[in-house]
Design an enzyme around this catalytic site. Structure first.
Site, PDB file in Angstrom:
ATOM      1  N   PHE A   1      -6.975   9.457   8.915  1.00 13.03           N
ATOM      2  CA  PHE A   1      -6.669  10.470   7.874  1.00 13.03           C
ATOM      3  C   PHE A   1      -7.735  10.240   7.044  1.00 13.03           C
ATOM      4  CE2 PHE A   1      -7.023   6.629   4.697  1.00 13.03           C
ATOM      5  CZ  PHE A   1      -7.280   5.628   5.837  1.00 13.03           C
ATOM      6  N   GLY A   2      -7.801  10.716   5.375  1.00 16.30           N
ATOM      7  CA  GLY A   2      -9.569  10.781   4.798  1.00 16.30           C
ATOM      8  C   GLY A   2     -10.023  11.467   4.796  1.00 16.30           C
TER       9      GLY A   2
ATOM     10  N   ASP B   1     -12.302  10.364   7.707  1.00 15.12           N
ATOM     11  CA  ASP B   1     -12.113  10.298   8.869  1.00 15.12           C
ATOM     12  C   ASP B   1     -12.763  11.409   9.644  1.00 15.12           C
ATOM     13  OD1 ASP B   1     -11.453   7.839   8.829  1.00 15.12           O
ATOM     14  OD2 ASP B   1      -9.622   8.552   9.823  1.00 15.12           O
TER      15      ASP B   1
ATOM     16  N   ARG C   1     -11.766  -1.397   8.150  1.00 14.93           N
ATOM     17  CA  ARG C   1     -10.280  -1.952   8.263  1.00 14.93           C
ATOM     18  C   ARG C   1     -10.581  -2.664   9.645  1.00 14.93           C
ATOM     19  NH1 ARG C   1      -8.104   2.262   7.835  1.00 14.93           N
ATOM     20  NH2 ARG C   1      -8.364   2.121   5.255  1.00 14.93           N
TER      21      ARG C   1
ATOM     22  N   ASN D   1      -0.074   4.173   1.928  1.00 20.68           N
ATOM     23  CA  ASN D   1      -1.404   4.486   2.487  1.00 20.68           C
ATOM     24  C   ASN D   1      -0.289   4.323   3.803  1.00 20.68           C
ATOM     25  OD1 ASN D   1      -2.319   5.762   4.161  1.00 20.68           O
ATOM     26  ND2 ASN D   1      -4.396   5.997   2.932  1.00 20.68           N
TER      27      ASN D   1
ATOM     28  N   THR E   1       1.006  -1.194  -0.045  1.00 20.33           N
ATOM     29  CA  THR E   1      -0.198   0.208   0.226  1.00 20.33           C
ATOM     30  C   THR E   1       1.133   0.592   0.331  1.00 20.33           C
ATOM     31  OG1 THR E   1      -1.604   1.201   1.012  1.00 20.33           O
ATOM     32  CG2 THR E   1       0.083  -0.279   2.304  1.00 20.33           C
TER      33      THR E   1
ATOM     34  N   GLU F   1      -4.816  -1.458  -9.905  1.00 17.12           N
ATOM     35  CA  GLU F   1      -5.952  -1.023  -9.355  1.00 17.12           C
ATOM     36  C   GLU F   1      -6.616  -0.708 -11.069  1.00 17.12           C
ATOM     37  OE1 GLU F   1      -5.724   1.208  -6.229  1.00 17.12           O
ATOM     38  OE2 GLU F   1      -7.950   2.082  -6.087  1.00 17.12           O
TER      39      GLU F   1
ATOM     40  N   ASP G   1      -8.441  -2.801  -0.404  1.00 13.13           N
ATOM     41  CA  ASP G   1      -8.870  -1.576  -1.249  1.00 13.13           C
ATOM     42  C   ASP G   1     -10.014  -1.171  -0.550  1.00 13.13           C
ATOM     43  OD1 ASP G   1      -8.870  -0.454  -3.825  1.00 13.13           O
ATOM     44  OD2 ASP G   1     -11.042  -0.565  -3.870  1.00 13.13           O
TER      45      ASP G   1
ATOM     46  N   LYS H   1      -3.237   3.054   6.713  1.00 14.61           N
ATOM     47  CA  LYS H   1      -4.144   2.208   6.816  1.00 14.61           C
ATOM     48  C   LYS H   1      -3.122   1.001   7.833  1.00 14.61           C
ATOM     49  CE  LYS H   1      -6.078   1.935   2.226  1.00 14.61           C
ATOM     50  NZ  LYS H   1      -5.724   1.109   1.237  1.00 14.61           N
TER      51      LYS H   1
HETATM   52  P1  ITT Z   1      -3.221   2.363  -1.217  1.00 11.19           P
HETATM   53  O1  ITT Z   1      -2.322   2.175  -1.981  1.00 11.19           O
HETATM   54  O2  ITT Z   1      -3.925   1.210  -0.144  1.00 11.19           O
HETATM   55  O3  ITT Z   1      -4.526   2.237  -3.020  1.00 11.19           O
HETATM   56  P2  ITT Z   1      -5.322   4.555  -0.865  1.00 11.19           P
HETATM   57  O4  ITT Z   1      -4.836   5.429  -0.236  1.00 11.19           O
HETATM   58  O5  ITT Z   1      -5.395   4.915  -2.373  1.00 11.19           O
HETATM   59  O6  ITT Z   1      -3.348   3.369  -1.272  1.00 11.19           O
HETATM   60  P3  ITT Z   1      -7.330   3.079  -1.783  1.00 11.19           P
HETATM   61  O7  ITT Z   1      -7.338   2.652  -3.174  1.00 11.19           O
HETATM   62  O8  ITT Z   1      -8.448   1.542  -0.592  1.00 11.19           O
HETATM   63  O9  ITT Z   1      -6.048   3.399  -0.816  1.00 11.19           O
HETATM   64  O10 ITT Z   1      -8.334   4.409  -1.111  1.00 11.19           O
HETATM   65  C1  ITT Z   1      -9.301   4.354  -0.628  1.00 11.19           C
HETATM   66  C2  ITT Z   1      -9.304   6.070  -0.055  1.00 11.19           C
HETATM   67  O11 ITT Z   1     -11.074   5.861   0.767  1.00 11.19           O
HETATM   68  C3  ITT Z   1      -8.457   6.838   1.097  1.00 11.19           C
HETATM   69  O12 ITT Z   1      -7.435   7.424  -0.014  1.00 11.19           O
HETATM   70  C4  ITT Z   1      -9.306   7.694   1.793  1.00 11.19           C
HETATM   71  O13 ITT Z   1      -9.577   9.531   1.141  1.00 11.19           O
HETATM   72  C5  ITT Z   1     -10.674   6.789   1.931  1.00 11.19           C
HETATM   73  N1  ITT Z   1     -10.530   6.180   3.161  1.00 11.19           N
HETATM   74  C6  ITT Z   1     -10.602   4.491   2.887  1.00 11.19           C
HETATM   75  N2  ITT Z   1      -9.824   3.969   4.492  1.00 11.19           N
HETATM   76  C7  ITT Z   1     -10.451   4.996   5.589  1.00 11.19           C
HETATM   77  C8  ITT Z   1     -10.433   5.903   6.389  1.00 11.19           C
HETATM   78  O14 ITT Z   1     -10.240   4.460   7.853  1.00 11.19           O
HETATM   79  N3  ITT Z   1     -10.341   7.012   7.071  1.00 11.19           N
HETATM   80  C9  ITT Z   1     -10.463   7.497   5.825  1.00 11.19           C
HETATM   81  N4  ITT Z   1     -10.968   7.774   4.504  1.00 11.19           N
HETATM   82  C10 ITT Z   1     -10.843   6.315   4.029  1.00 11.19           C
END
Ligand code: ITT
Length: 187
Positions: free
Chosen positions: A141-142, A144, A170, A9, A7, A36, A64, A12
């Site tokens: 993050f994201g 949240d 998760r 991220n 990943t 992806e 994902d 995660k």
């Molecule tokens: P990978 O390299 O693992 O793909 P990524 O961050 O791009 O990392 P995803 O493709 O699964 O991961 O994208 C999911 C998105 O959804 C992520 O970038 C966040 O913006 C959002 N997301 C996923 N899980 C989250 C969480 O626990 N809290 C907040 N936002 C989340």
């Protein structure tokens, strides 16, 4: 046992590490990236990624996620990462302007895939919540700061990582993975 998490991220990885640590499994971030594909089905995205990565490596995990907002007919769904990097939290809130509290339901979904000892495992976790009317909190993050799980007034960003890693999509998916690995003697 130690798993590698392909990943980009690191948040995660931190959360997965807290969940798997409770089962005595450690996890590190792998420099490998999942390919992806575009699909509305998270499991299909994960299966495709595993089919490429697991040819070369073992003891590997990919995940994902998707955020499915009911009043937006499931948008952004599997495109959550793209939505986050384009319109962001502010853009999501704008799209939902005028949507009343009772209709702000959303679901976070996580699909985790692993190849361990040559075998493949796919598990899922989901959590229902609401999209708040404004961002709150600075943890995580994201999305949240605008996602509040049902039964709690706080957003994920107002919880410690320890707490989020007991209640999130998760957390559910990674505990299911650990339980499957233990049950099927893959550890
Ligand atoms: P990978 O390299 O693992 O793909 P990524 O961050 O791009 O990392 P995803 O493709 O699964 O991961 O994208 C999911 C998105 O959804 C992520 O970038 C966040 O913006 C959002 N997301 C996923 N899980 C989250 C969480 O626990 N809290 C907040 N936002 C989340």
């Amino acid at each position: 046992m130690e798993l590698s998490f392909a990943t980009s991220n690191e948040n995660k990885v931190r959360e997965a590490s807290m969940v798997l640590g409770r089962y005595g499994i450690s996890i590190n971030q792998s420099p490998l990236r999942k390919i992806e594909i575009q699909s509305g089905d998270l499991a299909e995205i994960v299966e495709y990624a595993l089919s490429h990565l697991c040819v070369e490596v073992d003891d590997l995990v990919v995940e994902d996620d998707g955020l499915f907002v009911r009043s937006l007919n499931g948008f952004p769904g599997p495109y959550a990462a793209y939505a986050y990097s384009t319109i962001g939290v502010g853009g999501l809130l704008k799209l939902m302007q005028g949507v009343i509290k009772e209709e702000r339901l959303a679901t976070f979904k996580s699909v985790v895939g692993a190849c361990v000892g040559g075998r493949r495992f796919i598990v899922e976790g989901a959590v229902d919540g609401v999209i708040t009317e404004e961002p709150r909190g600075s943890s995580g993050f994201g999305f949240d700061p605008v996602f509040s799980p049902l039964g709690d007034d706080r957003t994920f960003a107002e919880m410690s990582i320890e707490e989020k890693s007991r209640r999130s999509h998760r957390a559910l998916a990674f505990s299911r993975l650990a339980e499957r690995l233990l049950k099927e003697g893959a550890l």
